[in-house]
Design a protein around this motif. Structure first.
Motif, PDB file in Angstrom:
ATOM      1  N   THR A  47     -13.175 -21.129   0.788  1.00 12.23           N
ATOM      2  CA  THR A  47     -12.298 -20.797   1.678  1.00 12.23           C
ATOM      3  C   THR A  47     -13.162 -20.422   3.140  1.00 12.23           C
ATOM      4  N   GLN A  48     -12.293 -20.622   4.167  1.00 13.76           N
ATOM      5  CA  GLN A  48     -12.658 -19.875   5.445  1.00 13.76           C
ATOM      6  C   GLN A  48     -11.532 -18.718   5.353  1.00 13.76           C
ATOM      7  N   ILE A  49     -12.296 -17.478   6.160  1.00 16.68           N
ATOM      8  CA  ILE A  49     -11.419 -16.510   6.038  1.00 16.68           C
ATOM      9  C   ILE A  49     -11.878 -15.367   7.357  1.00 16.68           C
ATOM     10  N   ALA A  50     -11.157 -15.038   8.188  1.00 14.14           N
ATOM     11  CA  ALA A  50     -11.195 -14.303   9.172  1.00 14.14           C
ATOM     12  C   ALA A  50      -9.705 -13.646   9.764  1.00 14.14           C
ATOM     13  N   ARG A  51      -9.574 -12.351   9.470  1.00 21.52           N
ATOM     14  CA  ARG A  51      -8.459 -11.740   9.647  1.00 21.52           C
ATOM     15  C   ARG A  51      -8.454 -11.087  11.340  1.00 21.52           C
ATOM     16  N   PHE A  52      -7.051 -11.242  11.809  1.00 27.94           N
ATOM     17  CA  PHE A  52      -7.043 -10.695  12.973  1.00 27.94           C
ATOM     18  C   PHE A  52      -6.450  -9.357  12.937  1.00 27.94           C
ATOM     19  N   VAL A  53      -6.962  -8.164  13.656  1.00 24.80           N
ATOM     20  CA  VAL A  53      -6.322  -6.756  13.350  1.00 24.80           C
ATOM     21  C   VAL A  53      -5.712  -6.456  14.820  1.00 24.80           C
ATOM     22  N   ALA A  54      -4.669  -5.942  14.802  1.00 27.41           N
ATOM     23  CA  ALA A  54      -4.286  -5.333  15.940  1.00 27.41           C
ATOM     24  C   ALA A  54      -4.923  -3.849  16.079  1.00 27.41           C
ATOM     25  N   PRO A  55      -4.617  -3.177  17.145  1.00 27.01           N
ATOM     26  CA  PRO A  55      -5.239  -1.963  17.516  1.00 27.01           C
ATOM     27  C   PRO A  55      -4.772  -0.483  16.237  1.00 27.01           C
ATOM     28  N   ASP A  56      -3.611  -1.005  15.949  1.00 26.27           N
ATOM     29  CA  ASP A  56      -3.151   0.134  14.911  1.00 26.27           C
ATOM     30  C   ASP A  56      -3.199  -0.444  13.401  1.00 26.27           C
ATOM     31  N   ASN A  57      -4.064  -1.604  13.187  1.00 23.41           N
ATOM     32  CA  ASN A  57      -4.354  -1.888  11.821  1.00 23.41           C
ATOM     33  C   ASN A  57      -5.648  -1.416  11.435  1.00 23.41           C
TER      34      ASN A  57
END
Length: 356
Positions: free
Chosen positions: A62-72
């Motif tokens: 895999t490649q993996i990288a999550r985007f998280v918003a300020p409320d996450n």
């Protein structure tokens, strides 16, 4: 027996865990003695030499990288561009492993057949490259859908639209909700490029929506059964039957909390809940009973997915111990052709159908 493993987070372990996966597991763990920044420090079970020792010649990596918003509150990157950059660093690690002869990318029928032939001869495995099929776990890092074609040109052949929590293209484990227009656009582009949809981690709403909107190949790289462990991360019998109807293969996962009910993180141990490799066979057998055959299950261990010996079957020292699973399957009455299907045949048949 050749084994195909449909889910390993190798690059994440190499870069974020700072593990030299060209070294034996014992050396990796010795170097981590005394470290406490991650719960699996000193408890690694995966390295390239251990894959060779277990005759695990082909993996979906895999490649993996999550985007998280300020409320996450989940860990992740604060912009899609940062997430994209992280996956490009992971790609660079795979390319470095290729340049050194440790790994080889498998991305079409010709490279698949060449690699299977290499691993099916009688020569020792110690110096054979590990074949890897590049997969993206969670699509957040695709800044736009147009970035998918660039990723495909770099070898990407499978995409799971979501991981944990809310995502930019779909909703994942412990979240709810639908994919929406951006997700539909992603699925359309995946279908155009003949990229496999990995249904793993899709929440129920997004799971059914994805199957309704995607006409290309579908698999589930690492999932177990909700009937045995009641959590939204697992598949219900209805979902498993829908995947079977689409010709999917489902990879059995070896994360203890997905294998046995009642797991409490930081408290439970594999020994206290009797989590051993027989439990994986329980999940495999459940899917086989729903299918009426052995054509829809495989290995999808997730063994380097941010956990180690503290949270995997107690009778597994390293990933090489996957070679004990055929004996466990035989004890359940599965035939040699059945076992070969489950250890490698189903994944290979699936890929040959996709890459005609």
């Amino acid at each position: 027996m050749l084994i195909v493993d449909a889910h390993l987070d190798l690059s994440m372990n190499a870069l974020e865990w700072n593990r030299d996966l060209t070294q034996p597991v014992a050396a990796i763990n010795a170097r981590e003695a005394g470290l406490t920044d991650k719960p699996d420090r000193g408890k690694a079970v995966v390295s390239l030499p251990e894959l060779r020792k277990g005759n695990i010649g082909l993996v979906v990596a895999t490649q993996i990288a999550r985007f998280v918003a300020p409320d996450n509150a989940l860990p992740g990157w604060h912009s899609p561009a940062q997430a994209w950059a992280q996956t490009q660093g992971q790609l660079a690690w795979y390319q470095a492993m290729e340049a050194s002869g440790e790994m080889v990318q498998i991305n079409n029928r010709a490279t698949l057949e060449q690699h299977v032939a290499r691993w099916s001869d009688d020569t020792p495995t110690e110096h054979k490259p590990i074949g890897y099929i590049l997969s993206l776990e969670g699509a957040d890092s695709l800044i736009t859908v147009a970035h998918l074609e660039q990723a495909y040109s770099n070898g990407l052949r499978a995409v799971g639209p979501a991981h944990y929590g809310p995502g930019r293209y779909a909703q994942g484990t412990d979240a709810t909700g639908f994919m929406g227009p951006a997700g539909h656009e992603l699925l359309k582009e995946m279908e155009r490029l003949n990229i496999i949809l990995d249904a793993t981690h899709l929440c129920d709403d997004s799971f059914w929506e994805a199957l309704d909107h995607f006409n290309g190949p579908v698999w589930a790289s690492h999932n177990n059964c909700r009937a045995l462990v009641n959590h939204n991360r697992q598949y219900s019998d209805e979902q498993i039957k829908a995947l079977i109807a689409r010709g999917a293969v489902i990879g059995g996962a070896l994360d203890a909390w997905m294998m046995v009910p009642g797991w409490v993180r930081g408290v439970s141990t594999p020994q206290s809940l009797n989590c051993n490799l027989e439990v994986l066979v329980d999940h495999i057998d459940h899917i086989c009973q729903l299918a009426g055959n052995t054509l829809h299950v495989g290995m999808g261990t997730d063994l380097d997915g941010a956990f180690g010996r503290e949270q995997c079957p107690y009778d597994l020292e390293t990933i090489a111990d996957l070679q004990t699973i055929p004996t466990l399957l035989a004890k359940r009455g599965y035939t040699t052709p059945d076992i070969e299907n489950m250890m490698h045949g189903n994944w290979l048949r699936f890929l040959r159908n996709v890459w005609q």
